[in-house]
Scaffold this motif. Structure first.
Motif, mmCIF file in Angstrom:
data_model
loop_
_atom_site.group_PDB
_atom_site.id
_atom_site.type_symbol
_atom_site.label_atom_id
_atom_site.label_comp_id
_atom_site.label_asym_id
_atom_site.label_seq_id
_atom_site.Cartn_x
_atom_site.Cartn_y
_atom_site.Cartn_z
ATOM 1 N N ALA A 30 -2.859 -5.514 1.475
ATOM 2 C CA ALA A 30 -2.565 -4.368 0.610
ATOM 3 C C ALA A 30 -3.480 -4.471 -0.623
ATOM 4 N N PRO A 31 -3.924 -3.371 -1.190
ATOM 5 C CA PRO A 31 -3.460 -1.995 -0.982
ATOM 6 C C PRO A 31 -4.363 -1.156 -0.086
ATOM 7 N N TRP A 32 -5.172 -1.767 0.788
ATOM 8 C CA TRP A 32 -6.095 -0.983 1.605
ATOM 9 C C TRP A 32 -5.313 -0.073 2.555
ATOM 10 N N PRO A 33 -5.703 1.208 2.623
ATOM 11 C CA PRO A 33 -4.987 2.165 3.479
ATOM 12 C C PRO A 33 -5.366 2.008 4.953
ATOM 13 N N PRO A 34 -4.804 2.835 5.832
ATOM 14 C CA PRO A 34 -5.144 2.755 7.250
ATOM 15 C C PRO A 34 -6.639 2.955 7.509
ATOM 16 N N ARG A 35 -7.133 2.271 8.521
ATOM 17 C CA ARG A 35 -8.550 2.282 8.882
ATOM 18 C C ARG A 35 -8.763 2.978 10.213
ATOM 19 N N PRO A 39 -7.614 -15.247 -0.927
ATOM 20 C CA PRO A 39 -7.816 -15.603 0.484
ATOM 21 C C PRO A 39 -8.602 -14.551 1.269
ATOM 22 N N GLY A 40 -8.521 -13.304 0.841
ATOM 23 C CA GLY A 40 -9.228 -12.235 1.520
ATOM 24 C C GLY A 40 -10.734 -12.301 1.407
#
Length: 194
Positions: A21-26, A68-69
């Motif tokens: 989060a907070p990345w939206p759907p891909r 970590p991302g």
């Protein structure tokens, strides 16, 4: 489509950050598989390969070097001897030595893929073209995200992806797919992906 020894593959920001989060759907669930096929074939070809990752300076970013991302997605880690360029803005050429590295290698063409189609891949492709590189984007080895327009209405990720690839094709880059690029590399590299 022809490739010579002066063509470099540049995977862009294939990092775990985009699963947080907070990345939206891909879109494009095949991106990772296609990208790994490209990497394997390119390594077999002996052509230049330069990895790019993003180390955000924005507080709380999932791309920050301490998050970590920031780590590469499995299979995308640079191998021993493969160079890595770290950027903090969208274009991989800004604030880095990527152009210098490519010029020293005699590179005249770049093949780009990664995350995301409309941000770092597109921006890097535009700068590459402006710097005089023949620029190729592997569209099915990229993905992007749903985005709101100026009025807050959602634009689906697949629409964003297709529109940005169309703009790149119109002015800045050749847009190809993974199968087409692998076929252009030739039999030795195709065997490496079997």
């Amino acid at each position: 489509m022809q490739f010579d020894a002066n063509t470099a593959l540049i995977p862009i920001d294939v990092q775990q950050a985009f699963d947080h989060a907070p990345w939206p759907p891909r879109n494009n669930p095949d991106m990772e598989r296609n990208g790994l096929r490209l990497l394997e074939a390119w390594r077999a070809s002996g052509r230049p390969l330069i990895h790019v990752n993003h180390a955000s300076v924005v507080p709380g970013s999932t791309l920050a070097a301490t998050h970590p991302g920031h780590a590469f997605r499995p299979g995308y880690e640079p191998r021993t001897g493969e160079p890595l360029v770290t950027k903090s803005v969208n274009a991989a050429f800004i604030g880095t030595d990527l152009d210098l590295r490519l010029r020293r290698l005699g590179v005249t063409s770049v093949v780009l893929f990664g995350i995301s189609t409309d941000m770092c891949v597109s921006t890097t492709a535009r700068v590459a073209a402006n710097l005089g590189y023949r620029t190729i984007v592997v569209g099915d080895a990229c993905f992007t995200f749903d985005q709101p327009d100026a009025d807050g209405r959602p634009i689906p990720a697949d629409t964003m992806h297709r529109a940005h690839l169309a703009t790149l094709r119109a002015e800045f880059a050749e847009v190809v797919d993974t199968d087409g690029l692998l076929a252009a590399l030739g039999p030795r590299e195709l065997r490496a992906t079997g």
